[in-house]
Scaffold this active site. Structure first.
Site, PDB file in Angstrom:
ATOM      1  N   GLU A 261       0.854  -1.190   0.000  1.00  0.00           N
ATOM      2  CA  GLU A 261       0.000   0.000   0.000  1.00  0.00           C
ATOM      3  C   GLU A 261       0.883   1.231   0.000  1.00  0.00           C
ATOM      4  O   GLU A 261       1.831   1.322   0.781  1.00  0.00           O
ATOM      5  CB  GLU A 261      -0.884   0.062   1.263  1.00  0.00           C
ATOM      6  CG  GLU A 261      -1.867  -1.076   1.412  1.00  0.00           C
ATOM      7  CD  GLU A 261      -2.730  -0.938   2.680  1.00  0.00           C
ATOM      8  OE1 GLU A 261      -2.713   0.135   3.312  1.00  0.00           O
ATOM      9  OE2 GLU A 261      -3.402  -1.916   3.031  1.00  0.00           O
ATOM     10  N   GLU A 311     -13.868   4.715   1.249  1.00  0.00           N
ATOM     11  CA  GLU A 311     -14.621   3.685   1.971  1.00  0.00           C
ATOM     12  C   GLU A 311     -15.232   4.308   3.231  1.00  0.00           C
ATOM     13  O   GLU A 311     -14.527   4.599   4.184  1.00  0.00           O
ATOM     14  CB  GLU A 311     -13.699   2.527   2.343  1.00  0.00           C
ATOM     15  CG  GLU A 311     -13.147   1.781   1.138  1.00  0.00           C
ATOM     16  CD  GLU A 311     -12.080   0.778   1.539  1.00  0.00           C
ATOM     17  OE1 GLU A 311     -12.422  -0.275   2.093  1.00  0.00           O
ATOM     18  OE2 GLU A 311     -10.890   1.063   1.313  1.00  0.00           O
ATOM     19  N   LYS A 314     -14.861   2.585   6.996  1.00  0.00           N
ATOM     20  CA  LYS A 314     -13.585   2.311   7.660  1.00  0.00           C
ATOM     21  C   LYS A 314     -13.580   2.969   9.034  1.00  0.00           C
ATOM     22  O   LYS A 314     -14.194   4.012   9.236  1.00  0.00           O
ATOM     23  CB  LYS A 314     -12.421   2.874   6.829  1.00  0.00           C
ATOM     24  CG  LYS A 314     -12.080   2.022   5.637  1.00  0.00           C
ATOM     25  CD  LYS A 314     -10.720   2.389   5.072  1.00  0.00           C
ATOM     26  CE  LYS A 314      -9.618   1.691   5.854  1.00  0.00           C
ATOM     27  NZ  LYS A 314      -8.306   1.873   5.209  1.00  0.00           N
ATOM     28  N   GLU A 322      -9.064   8.450   7.145  1.00  0.00           N
ATOM     29  CA  GLU A 322      -9.152   7.019   6.799  1.00  0.00           C
ATOM     30  C   GLU A 322     -10.211   6.720   5.736  1.00  0.00           C
ATOM     31  O   GLU A 322     -10.083   5.774   4.981  1.00  0.00           O
ATOM     32  CB  GLU A 322      -9.448   6.182   8.041  1.00  0.00           C
ATOM     33  CG  GLU A 322      -8.203   5.743   8.803  1.00  0.00           C
ATOM     34  CD  GLU A 322      -7.285   4.840   7.991  1.00  0.00           C
ATOM     35  OE1 GLU A 322      -7.792   3.968   7.278  1.00  0.00           O
ATOM     36  OE2 GLU A 322      -6.068   5.020   8.081  1.00  0.00           O
TER      37      GLU A 322
END
Ligand SMILES: *[C@@H]1O[C@H](CO)[C@@H](O)[C@H](O)[C@H]1NC(C)=O
Ligand SMILES: *[C@@H]1O[C@H](CO)[C@@H](O)[C@H](O)[C@H]1NC(C)=O
Ligand SMILES: *[C@@H]1O[C@H](CO)[C@@H](O)[C@H](O)[C@H]1NC(C)=O
Ligand SMILES: *[C@@H]1O[C@H](CO)[C@@H](O)[C@H](O)[C@H]1NC(C)=O
Ligand SMILES: *[C@@H]1O[C@H](CO)[C@@H](O)[C@H](O)[C@H]1NC(C)=O
Length: 475
Positions: A261, A311, A314, A322
Site C-alpha cells: 500500500e 470507503e 472504515k 481514513e
C-alpha cells in the site's frame, strides 16, 4: 498472418502496454456502505490500464468479476480468520478450494495476502501466534492443490514491524516484540520465493509528527538525511531502505520486496487534499516509470496504490482521513488528475461507467428550527451511524456554519439509509429537498444505488422486521 504484419502488430501491442507503468497495481477495499457493482469497478480498472489488483478478502462475487479481465489478482484473508486457519490445516485446504480453485480457471490469481497488517502495534499482539502458522498452512494447501510456484502466500505488513533507533535507514531492524516471528516469516518467504509485502505511508509520517519536514514526504526535493554515503531526499526511500537493512542484518538482504500500500488521502485532515495527493502520486508514478527504485534497491519496483475508492465504513480511530484514501470518490468518479503512465499528463483518470444514483434529493435542517443546541443528540446519532469525516478541521466541509453542519449530518444519515423517508425525521426538524444542498467545495452526496445483493438483503431484513411487527400486532 504475414510476418511483417505480425511484427507491426506486436509493436503496437507493446506501445499500448507501455502506456502504463510496469508494476503498478491498486488496492480495492470493501468497507463501503454502498459498494459499486464489481463488474463496474473491474471495467474502470481496465479503462485506466491497471493490470494488478489487491483485495482484502476473497468474496466470490468480487473475485469472479475479474474473469477474463487479464488483471492479476491478490486475494486476501482478513485477520479474524487467521486463528482458524492456523489451528486447522483442513480449514486452509477448504479456503483454497473455495476461494482459489473455484475461480482459477477464469481469474488470474497470483498472491494470497494472509492477514492484513496483523502485527500492528495497536493490536497488542493478538495475531502474533497465529499469523505464521496460517501463512504456512495456506502455502502448503496452495502447493498441494497444484499451485506451487504459481500462487504465492505472503503477509501484508505495516512498516511498523521495523524501526530504526535513529532516523537513519542503516540502523533498521525488526521491532523487538515481533523480531522472532518476523524472522520465521522472512525465512519462509525466502524458501518459497515469495515477496515481502510492506505498506509505506509518508502521509502518516507527516500526520504523526508536527516537526516532520513537509517536503520530505514528497518526491520533489526536501531537506535530505545523510546515511553513510547515501543521501535520502524523501521518507519513502528512507523507510523502504530501513527494511532492506533489517533484512540484510538478518541474512535475507536479497528478499524480494513489494509495496502493498502506498498513497495519499484527500480529505479529513489539513494535509489530506487532492492537491497534495496529486503532488505525491505525480512524484511516485514518475519514479516508477523511470524504474528508479530506492538507493539500496534501484530498478523496477512493484507497488499497489492505496486505494481505489473511498470507503465510508472504515474505522476513523487513526483519523478522519481514513475514509478518504480513494483515488476515486465513493461513486468511482475521479478527484484529481493522475497519470498511471508516470508521464504527468494533467489528465483526469477514467471514472466508473454506468453508476446508478438514487434520486437527486437531500435531507436538511428545516428553516424554522431556531435552537440547534437541542439537536446535539440527533446530530450525534446521525454522525455515528453515517460518515461525518469531512466536517472536521482542515476538511472540505469545515467552513459550513452551525446550521450547515446539522444539515450535513442529517443528509449523510439519510443517504446511508438509502433515502428512506423514516431516516429524515429527526423530531420534525428535518425535511427532504430537491435542491442540491452542496455548498462550495463541500459536497452533500447523493448515494449510489448499491449493487443488487446488498439491497435485496436490506429489503429482506425490512420485510422480516415488517412481518415480525405484524405478528405482534396480531397477538
Ligand atoms: C472464502 O473467502 C471468503 C471471503 O473472505 C470467506 O468468507 C470464506 O470463509 C472463505 N471460504 C472458506 C471455505 O474458508
Ligand atoms: C490494546 O490495548 C489498549 C490499551 O490497553 C486498548 O485500549 C485496546 O483496545 C487494545 N486493542 C486491542 C485490539 O485489543
Ligand atoms: C450537487 O452540487 C455539487 C457541487 O456543485 C456537484 O458536484 C454535484 O454533482 C451535485 N449533485 C447532483 C446530484 O446534482
Ligand atoms: C436551546 O436548547 C438548549 C438545550 O435544550 C437549552 O439549554 C437552551 O436554553 C435553548 N436556548 C434557547 C434560546 O431556547
Ligand atoms: C461544525 O462541526 C465541526 C465538526 O464537529 C466543528 O469542527 C465545527 O466547529 C462546526 N461548525 C460550527 C460553526 O459549529
Amino acid at each position: 498472418m504475414a510476418p511483417a504484419m505480425f511484427i507491426a502488430w506486436t509493436f503496437c501491442a507493446m506501445l499500448i502496454s507501455n502506456n502504463l507503468v510496469q508494476g503498478i497495481g491498486v488496492n480495492w477495499g470493501s468497507q463501503s456502505s454502498h459498494p459499486l457493482n464489481p463488474s463496474i469497478v473491474v471495467g474502470m480498472l481496465k479503462d485506466n490500464g491497471i493490470k494488478q489488483a489487491k483485495l482484502f478478502d476473497a468474496d466470490g462475487w468480487t473475485v469472479s468479476a475479474f474473469a477474463g479481465s487479464g488483471i492479476e489478482v491478490m486475494v486476501g484473508i482478513p485477520n479474524n480468520q487467521l486463528k482458524g486457519l492456523a489451528n486447522d490445516y483442513d480449514k486452509a485446504k477448504d479456503w483454497v478450494k473455495e476461494n482459489v480453485t473455484k475461480q482459477i480457471n477464469d481469474v488470474d490469481i497470483r498472491y494470497v495476502g494472509v492477514g492484513n497488517e496483523p502485527f500492528l502495534k495497536s493490536y497488542n499482539g493478538t495475531h502474533l501466534k497465529t499469523t505464521f502458522p496460517a501463512l504456512q498452512n495456506i502455502q502448503k494447501a496452495l502447493n498441494e492443490a497444484g499451485y506451487r510456484g504459481k500462487i504465492k502466500a505472503t503477509v501484508p505488513l505495516n512498516a511498523d514491524v521495523y524501526e530504526a533507533s535513529s532516523n537513519k535507514p542503516s540502523d533498521g531492524n525488526f521491532r523487538k516484540d515481533v523480531r522472532s516471528v518476523m524472522l520465521q516469516i522472512v525465512k519462509f518467504l525466502d524458501e518459497n520465493d515469495a515477496p515481502f509485502l510492506v505498506n509505506i505511508y509518508p502521509f502518516l509520517s507527516l500526520y504523526q509528527s508536527s516537526s516532520f519536514p513537509m517536503d520530505f514526504a514528497f518526491f520533489d526535493g526536501g531537506s535530505p538525511i545523510q546515511d553513510k554515503n547515501i543521501q535520502y531526499t524523501n521518507v519513502f526511500d528512507a523507510n523502504f531502505d530501513t527494511l532492506v537493512w533489517a533484512l540484510r542484518k538478518n541474512g535475507f538482504g536479497d528478499l524480494k520486496i513489494m509495496v502493498g500500500e502506498v498513497g495519499w488521502p484527500t480529505d479529513g485532515n489539513i494535509n489530506a487534499t487532492p492537491k497534495l495527493a496529486k503532488r505525491f502520486y505525480d512524484g511516485f508514478l514518475k519514479r516508477m516509470a523511470n524504474k528508479k527504485g530506492t538507493p539500496l534497491r534501484p530498478g523496477q519496483m512493484e507497488a499497489y496504490l492505496f486505494g481505489l475508492l473511498d470507503e465510508d465504513m472504515k474505522s476513523i480511530d487513526p483519523g478522519d482521513f481514513e475514509r478518504h484514501w480513494g483515488i476515486f470518490r465513493y461513486d468511482g468518479q475521479p478527484k484529481f488528475p493522475i497519470d498511471f503512465s508516470g508521464k504527468n499528463n494533467n489528465k483526469m483518470p477514467v471514472g466508473a461507467k454506468g453508476v446508478q444514483y438514487m434520486d437527486s434529493q437531500w435531507c436538511v435542517l428545516t428553516e424554522d428550527t431556531k435552537n440547534i443546541t437541542e439537536l446535539v443528540p440527533e446530530i450525534d446519532y446521525a454522525c455515528s451511524n453515517s460518515d461525518c469525516s469531512s466536517l472536521g478541521y482542515g476538511s472540505t466541509c469545515n467552513s459550513l456554519d452551525a446550521r450547515g453542519n446539522v444539515s450535513y449530518a442529517f443528509n449523510m444519515y439519510y443517504q446511508m439509509q438509502d433515502q428512506s423517508v423514516e431516516a429524515c425525521k429527526f423530531n420534525g426538524r428535518a425535511e427532504i429537498v430537491k435542491q442540491n444542498a452542496s455548498k462550495g467545495s463541500c459536497l452533500f452526496p447523493v448515494q449510489v444505488l448499491s449493487a443488487g445483493e446488498r439491497l435485496s438483503l436490506a429489503y429482506g431484513a425490512t420485510i422480516i422486521a415488517g412481518l415480525l411487527l405484524s405478528l405482534f400486532t396480531l397477538v
